[in-house]
Write a protein that holds these residues in place. Structure first.
Motif, PDB file in Angstrom:
ATOM      1  N   PRO A   1     -25.594 -38.075  -2.485  1.00  0.00           N
ATOM      2  CA  PRO A   1     -25.917 -37.593  -3.832  1.00  0.00           C
ATOM      3  C   PRO A   1     -26.672 -38.587  -4.681  1.00  0.00           C
ATOM      4  O   PRO A   1     -27.478 -38.196  -5.512  1.00  0.00           O
ATOM      5  N   PHE A   2     -26.430 -39.895  -4.489  1.00  0.00           N
ATOM      6  CA  PHE A   2     -27.122 -40.852  -5.345  1.00  0.00           C
ATOM      7  C   PHE A   2     -28.350 -41.448  -4.670  1.00  0.00           C
ATOM      8  O   PHE A   2     -29.279 -41.888  -5.339  1.00  0.00           O
ATOM      9  N   ALA A   3     -28.414 -41.448  -3.350  1.00  0.00           N
ATOM     10  CA  ALA A   3     -29.592 -41.968  -2.666  1.00  0.00           C
ATOM     11  C   ALA A   3     -30.786 -41.028  -2.801  1.00  0.00           C
ATOM     12  O   ALA A   3     -31.917 -41.420  -2.531  1.00  0.00           O
TER      13      ALA A   3
ATOM     14  N   ALA B   1     -33.387 -44.685   4.407  1.00  0.00           N
ATOM     15  CA  ALA B   1     -32.016 -44.545   4.903  1.00  0.00           C
ATOM     16  C   ALA B   1     -31.049 -44.280   3.761  1.00  0.00           C
ATOM     17  O   ALA B   1     -31.303 -44.651   2.608  1.00  0.00           O
ATOM     18  N   MET B   2     -29.922 -43.650   4.088  1.00  0.00           N
ATOM     19  CA  MET B   2     -28.910 -43.330   3.091  1.00  0.00           C
ATOM     20  C   MET B   2     -28.244 -44.584   2.554  1.00  0.00           C
ATOM     21  O   MET B   2     -27.906 -44.675   1.387  1.00  0.00           O
TER      22      MET B   2
ATOM     23  N   VAL C   1     -43.907 -48.054   5.128  1.00  0.00           N
ATOM     24  CA  VAL C   1     -42.892 -48.794   4.371  1.00  0.00           C
ATOM     25  C   VAL C   1     -41.524 -48.236   4.728  1.00  0.00           C
ATOM     26  O   VAL C   1     -41.380 -47.046   5.018  1.00  0.00           O
ATOM     27  N   MET C   2     -40.518 -49.111   4.726  1.00  0.00           N
ATOM     28  CA  MET C   2     -39.139 -48.704   4.954  1.00  0.00           C
ATOM     29  C   MET C   2     -38.382 -48.878   3.644  1.00  0.00           C
ATOM     30  O   MET C   2     -38.546 -49.888   2.950  1.00  0.00           O
ATOM     31  N   ILE C   3     -37.558 -47.885   3.317  1.00  0.00           N
ATOM     32  CA  ILE C   3     -36.889 -47.857   2.022  1.00  0.00           C
ATOM     33  C   ILE C   3     -35.374 -47.861   2.233  1.00  0.00           C
ATOM     34  O   ILE C   3     -34.833 -47.034   2.967  1.00  0.00           O
ATOM     35  N   ASN C   4     -34.699 -48.819   1.605  1.00  0.00           N
ATOM     36  CA  ASN C   4     -33.247 -48.964   1.711  1.00  0.00           C
ATOM     37  C   ASN C   4     -32.809 -49.365   3.116  1.00  0.00           C
ATOM     38  O   ASN C   4     -31.658 -49.178   3.493  1.00  0.00           O
ATOM     39  N   CYS C   5     -33.740 -49.902   3.886  1.00  0.00           N
ATOM     40  CA  CYS C   5     -33.435 -50.370   5.237  1.00  0.00           C
ATOM     41  C   CYS C   5     -34.543 -51.319   5.656  1.00  0.00           C
ATOM     42  O   CYS C   5     -35.592 -51.383   5.022  1.00  0.00           O
TER      43      CYS C   5
ATOM     44  N   MET D   1     -22.693 -51.860 -10.899  1.00  0.00           N
ATOM     45  CA  MET D   1     -24.061 -52.291 -10.627  1.00  0.00           C
ATOM     46  C   MET D   1     -24.846 -51.117 -10.049  1.00  0.00           C
ATOM     47  O   MET D   1     -24.519 -50.611  -8.969  1.00  0.00           O
ATOM     48  N   ALA D   2     -25.882 -50.692 -10.765  1.00  0.00           N
ATOM     49  CA  ALA D   2     -26.673 -49.533 -10.343  1.00  0.00           C
ATOM     50  C   ALA D   2     -27.684 -49.941  -9.273  1.00  0.00           C
ATOM     51  O   ALA D   2     -28.451 -50.893  -9.446  1.00  0.00           O
ATOM     52  N   LEU D   3     -27.678 -49.223  -8.170  1.00  0.00           N
ATOM     53  CA  LEU D   3     -28.631 -49.467  -7.095  1.00  0.00           C
ATOM     54  C   LEU D   3     -30.055 -49.150  -7.564  1.00  0.00           C
ATOM     55  O   LEU D   3     -30.268 -48.215  -8.334  1.00  0.00           O
TER      56      LEU D   3
END
Length: 334
Positions: free
Chosen positions: A75-77, A125-126, A143-147, A296-298
Motif C-alpha cells: 500500500p505504501f510502496a 521492488a516492494m 534504473v532500479m528503484i528500491n533495490c 521516518m517516511a520512506l
C-alpha cells in the motif's frame, strides 16, 4: 474520420513536417505564432497523436515500462509508481507496469515489456533488497528503484536505511532518552542497515551499546507481517524487568502498532513512560495511533520522480547506488 497531420497542414498552409514539429516538440526555429496557430487548429479538429505511427518513426512508444517486483501489493510502496507517473506525464509519457512474482522469470517479463517498445524500462521492488538480473537485462533496465543489482551493473535508487536509523536514534537521545531498545526486522536488508545506524548513534552519544538490545519482531529468521509475532513478549519482558527502556524504536509502523497495544496492556503511557518511534510512515497507521506516531517516511515518491528523470535523460548515467534520505514525521509519541 480522425483528423490527420495532412488535414492540419492543409488548413494551416504549411508542410506536414512543420505540423509534426509544432505538435511533437520538433523544430526549435519555428515562430511561436506559427506553433500556436497549428496547435489551435489541431485542437479545433480534435487531433489525437497516432502513437503507432509515431512509434514507427521514433523506434519507441512514449511509454515507460515498469517491472514491478511484488510492488503493486504494497500500500505504501505504490508511492513509487505515483512519483514515476507524475514525472512521466510532465514529459508527455505514460507508465505501464508488469508484475513479477511467484515463478515468473525476470528475463521473460522484461521481454514482455519490450514488446510494447517503451522509451525506457525501470525495475522496482516492494522492499529494499538486492536483485540478480540476467546478463542481458543490464543493458535493458535503465534504473532500479528500491533495490540494487547484485553486481552493481545498473544505476539504483534506494532509501538510506542506515542514515534514517542514525537520525531517529539521535532524535530519541536528544529528547533525553538514554535507555533504548530496538525491535527490528530480522533477515532483511533494511533491518540490517537500520541496526547499523542505531548502533552508530549510540556509540557516538557515548552510551553503552551492549545494554541497548536489538530484538527480532517475529519468530522466523526472515521478517514477514504474517509471521508469529514476538513483540508483545519482548515489551512485557523489558518493561517488567529491572531496567526498563525509556524509548522503543520499531522496525516499521506495524511493529509500532503492536508495541502500543502491549504498552497499553501494561498500563504504560506514551511518551511519558516510554517514547516510541518507527519507520515507513504508513499514514493510516501512524496518524491514527494514540498518540500519533513519530516515524521516518520512506522516500518512495522521490525515488519514482528521480527514476523518471534518469530514464528520460538524454545522456546515459554510470551505474551507481544512490541513497536517498528519509524524512522524519514528528508526531506526539516522543
Amino acid at each position: 474520420m480522425a483528423a490527420s497531420l495532412n488535414d492540419i497542414a492543409r488548413i494551416a498552409g504549411v508542410s506536414v513536417k512543420t505540423v509534426s514539429g509544432a505538435l511533437h516538440g520538433g523544430s526549435a526555429r519555428m515562430a511561436e505564432a506559427t506553433r500556436e496557430r497549428i496547435v489551435g487548429i489541431a485542437a479545433e479538429l480534435g487531433y489525437v497523436t497516432n502513437l503507432a505511427a509515431r512509434s514507427m518513426r521514433q523506434g519507441w512508444m512514449p511509454l515507460i515500462g515498469l517491472v514491478a517486483d511484488d510492488l503493486i501489493t504494497s500500500p505504501f510502496a505504490t508511492e513509487i509508481i505515483r512519483g514515476l507517473d507524475s514525472a512521466a506525464r510532465s514529459a508527455d509519457m505514460a507508465v505501464f507496469a508488469m508484475t513479477l512474482g511467484g515463478r515468473r522469470d525476470v528475463g521473460a517479463v522484461l521481454e514482455e515489456v519490450r514488446r510494447f517498445r517503451p522509451r525506457a524500462i525501470a525495475y522496482a521492488a516492494m522492499y529494499h533488497k538486492t536483485v540478480t538480473l540476467p546478463d542481458a537485462a543490464k543493458d535493458v533496465v535503465g534504473v532500479m528503484i528500491n533495490c540494487q543489482e547484485t553486481q552493481g551493473r545498473v544505476l539504483s535508487l534506494v532509501p538510506d536505511e542506515e542514515g534514517a536509523a542514525h537520525e531517529i536514534t539521535r532524535y530519541l537521545i536528544e529528547a533525553d532518552r538514554r535507555k533504548l531498545a530496538f525491535i527490528n526486522l530480522p533477515g532483511i536488508l533494511a533491518g540490517e542497515l537500520r541496526e547499523k545506524g542505531f548502533r552508530r548513534a549510540l556509540v557516538e552519544a557515548g552510551l553503552d551499546e551492549a545494554a541497548m538490545p536489538v530484538l527480532p519482531a517475529v519468530r522466523r529468521a526472515i521478517y514477514s507481517d504474517r509471521a508469529p509475532s514476538l513483540v508483545a513478549h519482548h515489551v512485557a519482558t523489558m518493561m517488567q524487568g529491572p531496567n526498563p527502556p525509556d524509548a522503543l524504536l520499531c522496525g516499521n509502523d506495524r511493529v509500532a502498532m503492536e508495541v502500543y497495544a502491549a504498552l497499553h496492556r501494561l498500563g504504560r503511557r506514551i511518551p511519558d513512560d516510554v517514547a516510541v518511534a518507527s519507520f515507513d510512515n504508513q499514514v493510516d497507521i501512524a496518524s491514527r495511533l494514540d498518540p500519533p506516531l513519530t516515524t521516518m517516511a520512506l522516500p518512495h515518491r522521490l525515488m519514482g520522480r528521480m527514476a523518471a528523470d534518469i530514464l528520460l535523460s538524454a545522456d546515459p548515467l554510470p551505474p551507481e547506488v544512490r541513497r536517498l534520505p528519509f524524512q522524519m514525521v514528528e508526531r506526539r509519541s516522543v
